[in-house]
Each structure stands twice: as C-alpha cells, then as structure tokens.
Design a protein around this motif. Structure first.
Motif, mmCIF file in Angstrom:
data_model
loop_
_atom_site.group_PDB
_atom_site.id
_atom_site.type_symbol
_atom_site.label_atom_id
_atom_site.label_comp_id
_atom_site.label_asym_id
_atom_site.label_seq_id
_atom_site.Cartn_x
_atom_site.Cartn_y
_atom_site.Cartn_z
ATOM 1 N N GLN A 1 -63.766 -9.502 41.387
ATOM 2 C CA GLN A 1 -64.429 -9.893 42.627
ATOM 3 C C GLN A 1 -65.938 -9.870 42.450
ATOM 4 O O GLN A 1 -66.657 -10.731 42.988
ATOM 5 N N THR A 2 -66.438 -8.900 41.689
ATOM 6 C CA THR A 2 -67.886 -8.828 41.466
ATOM 7 C C THR A 2 -68.395 -10.054 40.704
ATOM 8 O O THR A 2 -69.518 -10.496 40.929
ATOM 9 N N ALA A 3 -67.566 -10.619 39.820
ATOM 10 C CA ALA A 3 -67.971 -11.817 39.082
ATOM 11 C C ALA A 3 -68.085 -13.013 40.020
ATOM 12 O O ALA A 3 -68.998 -13.838 39.886
ATOM 13 N N TYR B 1 -61.601 -4.625 43.014
ATOM 14 C CA TYR B 1 -60.692 -5.751 43.214
ATOM 15 C C TYR B 1 -60.787 -6.779 42.087
ATOM 16 O O TYR B 1 -61.879 -7.113 41.622
ATOM 17 N N THR B 2 -59.618 -7.265 41.677
ATOM 18 C CA THR B 2 -59.517 -8.386 40.749
ATOM 19 C C THR B 2 -58.485 -9.368 41.291
ATOM 20 O O THR B 2 -57.664 -9.015 42.137
ATOM 21 N N PHE C 1 -56.973 -11.778 45.973
ATOM 22 C CA PHE C 1 -57.532 -10.568 45.367
ATOM 23 C C PHE C 1 -56.675 -9.359 45.734
ATOM 24 O O PHE C 1 -56.252 -9.206 46.888
ATOM 25 N N MET C 2 -56.449 -8.493 44.738
ATOM 26 C CA MET C 2 -55.680 -7.268 44.924
ATOM 27 C C MET C 2 -56.450 -6.094 44.330
ATOM 28 O O MET C 2 -57.328 -6.284 43.471
ATOM 29 N N PRO C 3 -56.138 -4.854 44.751
ATOM 30 C CA PRO C 3 -56.803 -3.703 44.149
ATOM 31 C C PRO C 3 -56.613 -3.693 42.633
ATOM 32 O O PRO C 3 -55.531 -3.980 42.125
ATOM 33 N N SER C 4 -57.673 -3.390 41.911
ATOM 34 C CA SER C 4 -57.613 -3.379 40.450
ATOM 35 C C SER C 4 -56.559 -2.417 39.936
ATOM 36 O O SER C 4 -55.983 -2.616 38.860
ATOM 37 N N SER C 5 -56.263 -1.395 40.724
ATOM 38 C CA SER C 5 -55.271 -0.397 40.324
ATOM 39 C C SER C 5 -53.862 -0.990 40.210
ATOM 40 O O SER C 5 -52.991 -0.402 39.582
ATOM 41 N N THR C 6 -53.657 -2.169 40.827
ATOM 42 C CA THR C 6 -52.331 -2.815 40.758
ATOM 43 C C THR C 6 -52.205 -3.760 39.569
ATOM 44 O O THR C 6 -51.143 -4.344 39.340
ATOM 45 N N ALA C 7 -53.310 -3.933 38.802
ATOM 46 C CA ALA C 7 -53.255 -4.838 37.650
ATOM 47 C C ALA C 7 -52.244 -4.356 36.637
ATOM 48 O O ALA C 7 -52.047 -3.154 36.444
ATOM 49 N N VAL C 8 -51.595 -5.286 35.960
ATOM 50 C CA VAL C 8 -50.555 -4.966 34.992
ATOM 51 C C VAL C 8 -51.141 -4.970 33.588
ATOM 52 O O VAL C 8 -51.761 -5.959 33.166
#
Length: 387
Positions: A126-128, A199-200, A377-384
């Motif tokens: 999200q920052t990008a 977020y990513t 966008f989802m919380p980065s903690s949910t990234a696989v």
C-alpha cells in the motif's frame, strides 16, 4: 436507491394519459394505475434490465418503476404507475470487470499510477501505491503525504532522496483514514484508520467499466462516467488474484495444494467478510479515491450462457425500493413498489477477460462509488509465504 446514470434510454418520453370520448386528454387520476403497453423496442429484452422513469406533471416528482411482467415475444409490458404523465423506458447499462485500459482514462495521473503496477497480481505494498500517488499528484499529496511546519510557520511536504537514483520523493503518511460509505454495512459511517505499511494487495489493478462498442480499428471502447453509487457483485478471474490468501479468511484450514487440484473446495466456502481489508477504487474520470471496507466475498462457477438472474448468491438477499431524495430535476423522487423482487441498483458485473471456465471466479460484493480501477488490500499478516 436508484442510480439513473447507469441506465440508457430505450424510448424518448411519451405521455401516459386518459383520453375522454370527447377527445379531451387529461392526467387526473385518484391513485396508481396498472397499464399494459405493447412496445416494439421491448421485444427480446429481459424484464430485470428494464424500468420506467415517470414525471408527475403536477408536482414534478420523478418515479423509477419496476416492470411487473414482460412478454419478450410481443413486447407487451405491464407495470404499475403511481400517476399519469410523461414516461420513458430505460435499460440498465452493462458493466464489466476487465483488464485495465489506461489509454481511455480521462485522469492521466490515475493512468500513470495504474501503469506503474502493470502485470503485478499480488503483494503490492500500500505504501508503494501511496508513494506513486503523492509523487505524481498535488491532490493526492494533500491527502496522503507527510508534512511539517518550517521555521516561518509554513506547512511543507517532507521529502527524501533515493540513494540509488538520486530522485526526490515525497514521504507518505504512516496512516490515512476514510469513512465507511456502504449503507448496507454494519459499520456504515465509521471512520477507519489504516496503517499503510501493514497492508499489501491480494490482487493487481482491474477495471470496472461500461462497454461502448469498438473504434474504427475494432478496438473495444469503454466508458467510466457515472455519478452516485451502485450495489454490485463484481467478478474477477482467480488467475488475476491471490485467491488462496483471500480464501483462507473464509476457511482457515484450507489446503492450497488440495484447492489447486479441486477448485470445488472454494465454492463450498460460505460467503464471508474480508475482515480488516478493503478495495481501493480510483475514479478514472475525476481521480477521486474511494474505499469499500470489509466487502463480502464468495467463489462461484459461471457458465458462458448463464444469465445474471440465475446466479445464486447469499450476499445480496433482498431488493431495495426506498425513496430517493434528489433527481436530475431536483424534484422529490421515489421508487414505485411492484410485486417483482428485482432491484434497480444491484449489478452482477462479470469479468469479460475470464478465459478459463474450469476455474471459479471470486465475487466482491459491496457498494461502489465509481467506475474505474480497483485493487484489493489485506493486512500484510495474511500474506502467504510461498518461498
């Protein structure tokens, strides 16, 4: 609510009136009137895509009227009109999800931002995206860039220099906020604060647009013009999203390899809320950014010849026929209730670029305040972790 900007005229206005034996025509009546009209232009149409717009000649009230029944062979339409007066038959526009077509965006800054992330389908920070926005636009800078007060008391934007390229960039705020605009949401009106670094994306950019035929070289044309909002279930080919990351929120025990080999497992997951997540939607006409917070998600298969009225969903459970407060004529407006269960402001938006019928689509249910380009966008903690 009805969004008339998403409907196209099928006829011009014509009068619904009473003609006496003397030949006198008047619009006096004591209540609603159920009328059956035979209209050549209604042949082979679907009743669920049509409505009447009527103007009360005495009060100026505008009504949006559902179709009671339609004989598509004869063009015979039955509807219940709240009054007599000028009537127009309109048809809902077709809206599609598709790959981005940035050369047709009116707002060229949005086009540049979307082009920067072309080909990426997941894990975009999200920052990008914010960095791209504030570097390219003063408008976005005012919303999302970090500021400080200089020694003269003036507000200045904070900048930093890229050590590799020497380029000067503006610094994004750590957080940004938006208000939940979805009137169907349990947290409607709540202000949500997002920590951008947390977020990513679980998708790349995709477009929501109205097809407008083709140009002289047979290239497809699209319109992104719309005012107001619409309730929609927007479909996207799962090849263009991180479907497993999203599905885990609906079934935390889902095995990626098993689901990859048996996509039926996705469709067995009941509709679920994408908790703490959001859709970021760019209006490609104006550049305005809106957010759909915690949309409802489900997966489904679609047949090529499947009609939108046949799609079963638990996400939208009832039609709305509530009063409007504004119209293009600034008159009081309302939706006339009929026996049909069709809703005038609900859309099924199919992915026209879907090319693999062996796989389901993801359906993103929410209230959309623009046509344009969107990303999940989802919380980065949910990234696989796939390393």
């Amino acid at each position: 609510m009805v969004n008339p900007t998403l409907y196209e005229p099928v006829t011009t206005f014509f009068d619904l009136a009473i003609q006496e034996s003397s030949g006198e025509v008047h619009y006096n009546n004591d209540g609603s009137i159920t009328a059956t009209l035979t209209m050549e232009v209604a042949k082979e149409k679907d009743a669920s895509t049509l409505m009447f717009i009527q103007i009360d000649p005495t009060t100026g009230d505008v009504y949006y009227i559902l179709i009671d029944s339609l004989d598509a062979d004869t063009g015979e339409i039955t509807a219940t009109f709240p009054t007599l007066g000028p009537v127009m038959l309109v048809e809902r526009s077709t809206i599609v999800v598709k790959d981005t077509t940035t050369d047709q965006y009116t707002d060229r800054t949005v086009a540049e931002i979307v082009d920067e992330f072309e080909g990426q389908t997941r894990d975009i920070e999200q920052t990008a995206v914010l960095q791209s926005m504030i570097d390219k636009s003063e408008t976005y800078r005012e919303l999302y860039a970090k500021t400080y007060t200089d020694e003269d008391g003036n507000t200045q934007y904070e900048t930093e220099i890229d050590e590799e390229t020497g380029e000067v960039h503006y610094v994004p705020n750590e957080t940004f906020s938006f208000t939940v605009a979805d009137k169907n949401a349990s947290n409607y009106g709540e202000t949500i604060t997002i920590t951008a670094a947390d977020y990513t994306s679980a998708s790349g950019f995709a477009d929501i647009a109205i097809p407008q035929g083709t140009d002289e070289d047979d290239n497809p044309l699209y319109s992104y013009e719309m005012d107001g909002y619409y309730d929609a279930e927007a479909h996207r080919d799962i090849n263009n999203i991180d479907w497993y990351r999203i599905a885990l929120m609906g079934d935390s025990d889902l095995d990626e390899e098993k689901a990859e080999n048996n996509m039926d497992l996705l469709t067995e997951i009941a509709p679920f809320v994408l908790t703490d997540s959001y859709v970021q939607l760019f209006n490609t006409e104006t550049g305005e950014v809106t957010y759909i917070y915690e949309p409802t998600i489900y997966f489904t298969y679609l047949d090529d010849d499947e009609d939108e009225t046949e799609v079963e969903t638990e996400a939208l459970v009832e039609a709305e026929t509530e009063d409007l407060t504004e119209s293009e004529t600034e008159a009081d407006t309302e939706v006339a209730e009929t026996e049909t269960s069709n809703s005038l402001n609900n859309w099924y938006i199919y992915d026209e670029d879907k090319d693999d019928d062996e796989k389901p689509v993801i359906v993103i249910n929410g209230q959309y305040y623009a046509l344009g380009s969107f990303m999940i966008f989802m919380p980065s903690s949910t990234a696989v972790d796939r390393s």
